[in-house]
Write a protein that holds these residues in place. Structure first.
Motif, mmCIF file in Angstrom:
data_model
loop_
_atom_site.group_PDB
_atom_site.id
_atom_site.type_symbol
_atom_site.label_atom_id
_atom_site.label_comp_id
_atom_site.label_asym_id
_atom_site.label_seq_id
_atom_site.Cartn_x
_atom_site.Cartn_y
_atom_site.Cartn_z
ATOM 1 N N ASP A 138 0.834 -1.214 0.000
ATOM 2 C CA ASP A 138 0.000 0.000 0.000
ATOM 3 C C ASP A 138 0.860 1.253 0.000
ATOM 4 O O ASP A 138 0.570 2.236 0.677
ATOM 5 C CB ASP A 138 -0.982 0.017 1.172
ATOM 6 N N GLY A 139 1.922 1.217 -0.757
ATOM 7 C CA GLY A 139 2.842 2.340 -0.903
ATOM 8 C C GLY A 139 4.106 1.861 -1.593
ATOM 9 O O GLY A 139 4.220 0.695 -1.962
ATOM 10 N N VAL A 140 5.041 2.767 -1.767
ATOM 11 C CA VAL A 140 6.293 2.427 -2.440
ATOM 12 C C VAL A 140 7.031 1.370 -1.624
ATOM 13 O O VAL A 140 7.332 1.580 -0.447
ATOM 14 C CB VAL A 140 7.152 3.691 -2.631
ATOM 15 N N TRP A 141 7.322 0.236 -2.233
ATOM 16 C CA TRP A 141 7.843 -0.912 -1.492
ATOM 17 C C TRP A 141 9.106 -0.603 -0.719
ATOM 18 O O TRP A 141 9.310 -1.133 0.351
ATOM 19 C CB TRP A 141 8.024 -2.140 -2.385
ATOM 20 N N TYR A 142 9.976 0.254 -1.227
ATOM 21 C CA TYR A 142 11.221 0.487 -0.503
ATOM 22 C C TYR A 142 11.046 1.315 0.754
ATOM 23 O O TYR A 142 11.996 1.497 1.504
ATOM 24 C CB TYR A 142 12.363 0.996 -1.393
ATOM 25 N N ASP A 143 9.839 1.775 1.021
ATOM 26 C CA ASP A 143 9.530 2.376 2.326
ATOM 27 C C ASP A 143 9.160 1.295 3.350
ATOM 28 O O ASP A 143 9.037 1.587 4.536
ATOM 29 C CB ASP A 143 8.375 3.374 2.202
ATOM 30 N N TYR A 144 8.977 0.059 2.889
ATOM 31 C CA TYR A 144 8.531 -1.038 3.747
ATOM 32 C C TYR A 144 9.491 -2.228 3.779
ATOM 33 O O TYR A 144 9.405 -3.046 4.680
ATOM 34 C CB TYR A 144 7.154 -1.538 3.285
ATOM 35 N N ILE A 145 10.334 -2.334 2.771
ATOM 36 C CA ILE A 145 11.250 -3.472 2.652
ATOM 37 C C ILE A 145 12.673 -2.943 2.561
ATOM 38 O O ILE A 145 12.969 -2.121 1.698
ATOM 39 C CB ILE A 145 10.934 -4.309 1.390
ATOM 40 N N THR A 146 13.524 -3.429 3.441
ATOM 41 C CA THR A 146 14.914 -2.995 3.448
ATOM 42 C C THR A 146 15.758 -3.996 2.683
ATOM 43 O O THR A 146 15.748 -5.186 2.991
ATOM 44 C CB THR A 146 15.440 -2.883 4.895
ATOM 45 N N GLY A 147 16.478 -3.522 1.704
ATOM 46 C CA GLY A 147 17.403 -4.366 0.964
ATOM 47 C C GLY A 147 16.819 -4.933 -0.311
ATOM 48 O O GLY A 147 15.631 -4.817 -0.585
ATOM 49 N N ARG A 148 17.715 -5.493 -1.079
ATOM 50 C CA ARG A 148 17.356 -6.079 -2.367
ATOM 51 C C ARG A 148 18.025 -7.429 -2.507
ATOM 52 O O ARG A 148 19.093 -7.627 -1.943
ATOM 53 C CB ARG A 148 17.800 -5.158 -3.495
ATOM 54 N N PRO A 149 17.423 -8.323 -3.214
ATOM 55 C CA PRO A 149 16.153 -8.189 -3.916
ATOM 56 C C PRO A 149 14.987 -8.134 -2.930
ATOM 57 O O PRO A 149 14.977 -8.836 -1.916
ATOM 58 C CB PRO A 149 16.081 -9.434 -4.794
ATOM 59 N N ALA A 150 14.043 -7.296 -3.247
ATOM 60 C CA ALA A 150 12.936 -7.027 -2.328
ATOM 61 C C ALA A 150 12.124 -8.275 -2.006
ATOM 62 O O ALA A 150 11.748 -8.484 -0.851
ATOM 63 C CB ALA A 150 12.036 -5.942 -2.909
ATOM 64 N N TYR A 151 11.857 -9.098 -2.998
ATOM 65 C CA TYR A 151 11.034 -10.281 -2.728
ATOM 66 C C TYR A 151 11.696 -11.199 -1.700
ATOM 67 O O TYR A 151 11.016 -11.846 -0.915
ATOM 68 C CB TYR A 151 10.729 -11.056 -4.019
ATOM 69 N N ALA A 152 13.014 -11.228 -1.684
ATOM 70 C CA ALA A 152 13.740 -12.095 -0.753
ATOM 71 C C ALA A 152 13.806 -11.511 0.651
ATOM 72 O O ALA A 152 14.078 -12.234 1.610
ATOM 73 C CB ALA A 152 15.151 -12.352 -1.273
ATOM 74 N N ARG A 153 13.545 -10.223 0.770
ATOM 75 C CA ARG A 153 13.627 -9.557 2.069
ATOM 76 C C ARG A 153 12.270 -9.092 2.596
ATOM 77 O O ARG A 153 12.167 -8.571 3.696
ATOM 78 C CB ARG A 153 14.590 -8.388 1.982
ATOM 79 N N ALA A 154 11.238 -9.303 1.788
ATOM 80 C CA ALA A 154 9.890 -8.886 2.180
ATOM 81 C C ALA A 154 9.374 -9.754 3.317
ATOM 82 O O ALA A 154 9.648 -10.952 3.387
ATOM 83 C CB ALA A 154 8.944 -8.986 0.988
ATOM 84 N N ASP A 155 8.617 -9.130 4.187
ATOM 85 C CA ASP A 155 7.890 -9.866 5.215
ATOM 86 C C ASP A 155 7.029 -10.919 4.503
ATOM 87 O O ASP A 155 6.507 -10.661 3.417
ATOM 88 C CB ASP A 155 7.012 -8.872 5.982
ATOM 89 N N PRO A 156 6.865 -12.091 5.090
ATOM 90 C CA PRO A 156 6.059 -13.132 4.439
ATOM 91 C C PRO A 156 4.649 -12.674 4.061
ATOM 92 O O PRO A 156 4.124 -13.084 3.022
ATOM 93 C CB PRO A 156 6.014 -14.255 5.474
ATOM 94 N N VAL A 157 4.044 -11.837 4.874
ATOM 95 C CA VAL A 157 2.694 -11.348 4.562
ATOM 96 C C VAL A 157 2.724 -10.510 3.285
ATOM 97 O O VAL A 157 1.846 -10.646 2.419
ATOM 98 C CB VAL A 157 2.115 -10.542 5.749
ATOM 99 N N ILE A 158 3.724 -9.658 3.142
ATOM 100 C CA ILE A 158 3.849 -8.830 1.944
ATOM 101 C C ILE A 158 4.111 -9.703 0.729
ATOM 102 O O ILE A 158 3.498 -9.513 -0.328
ATOM 103 C CB ILE A 158 4.945 -7.761 2.130
ATOM 104 N N LEU A 159 5.019 -10.659 0.859
ATOM 105 C CA LEU A 159 5.308 -11.544 -0.273
ATOM 106 C C LEU A 159 4.058 -12.311 -0.684
ATOM 107 O O LEU A 159 3.744 -12.398 -1.878
ATOM 108 C CB LEU A 159 6.444 -12.504 0.074
ATOM 109 N N ASP A 160 3.317 -12.832 0.272
ATOM 110 C CA ASP A 160 2.085 -13.557 -0.048
ATOM 111 C C ASP A 160 1.077 -12.657 -0.753
ATOM 112 O O ASP A 160 0.415 -13.073 -1.708
ATOM 113 C CB ASP A 160 1.458 -14.155 1.209
ATOM 114 N N ARG A 161 0.940 -11.418 -0.283
ATOM 115 C CA ARG A 161 0.025 -10.475 -0.935
ATOM 116 C C ARG A 161 0.462 -10.196 -2.366
ATOM 117 O O ARG A 161 -0.358 -10.143 -3.285
ATOM 118 C CB ARG A 161 -0.021 -9.148 -0.168
ATOM 119 N N ALA A 162 1.769 -9.977 -2.552
ATOM 120 C CA ALA A 162 2.286 -9.676 -3.887
ATOM 121 C C ALA A 162 2.062 -10.845 -4.836
ATOM 122 O O ALA A 162 1.644 -10.643 -5.990
ATOM 123 C CB ALA A 162 3.771 -9.313 -3.798
ATOM 124 N N VAL A 163 2.320 -12.047 -4.373
ATOM 125 C CA VAL A 163 2.089 -13.235 -5.204
ATOM 126 C C VAL A 163 0.606 -13.366 -5.525
ATOM 127 O O VAL A 163 0.232 -13.646 -6.671
ATOM 128 C CB VAL A 163 2.637 -14.511 -4.517
#
Length: 104
Positions: free
Chosen positions: A48-73
């Motif tokens: 619900d906003g620019v992902w780099y305000d919520y996910i630290t580091g890259r690649p983002a999918y590998a560092r995303a909280d599981p809830v965020i990754l599940d939502r994105a998928v």
């Protein structure tokens, strides 16, 4: 989310954003074709906003909280199935980015 679940979610994410969605894009008239654009759209909308305000580091999918990754998928799956409006999701993502760039 177990390690195996995480690996499966990441593998599905990459399959969707690197292969399935770009392959479907021309026939569907989607405004994006590149894998990183699909990733931006779905991660931004999952956050619900620019992902780099919520996910630290890259690649983002590998560092995303599981809830965020599940939502994105889930959003990527829905777009591929025709149940989510990719053009609308892209507009939202771009609007968040424009707002962020303007300091708003």
């Amino acid at each position: 989310m177990t390690d195996a679940d995480r690996r499966a979610a990441e593998a599905r994410w990459l399959e969707l954003t690197r292969h399935l969605l770009p392959a479907a894009a021309p026939d569907r008239g989607w405004p994006v074709r590149a894998d990183h654009c699909f990733q931006r759209i779905f991660l931004d909308n999952a956050c619900d906003g620019v992902w780099y305000d919520y996910i630290t580091g890259r690649p983002a999918y590998a560092r995303a909280d599981p809830v965020i990754l599940d939502r994105a998928v889930a959003l990527a799956e829905a777009a591929l199935a025709g149940d989510a409006d990719l053009t609308l999701l892209n507009r939202r993502s771009l609007a968040w980015r424009k707002l962020r760039a303007s300091g708003g």
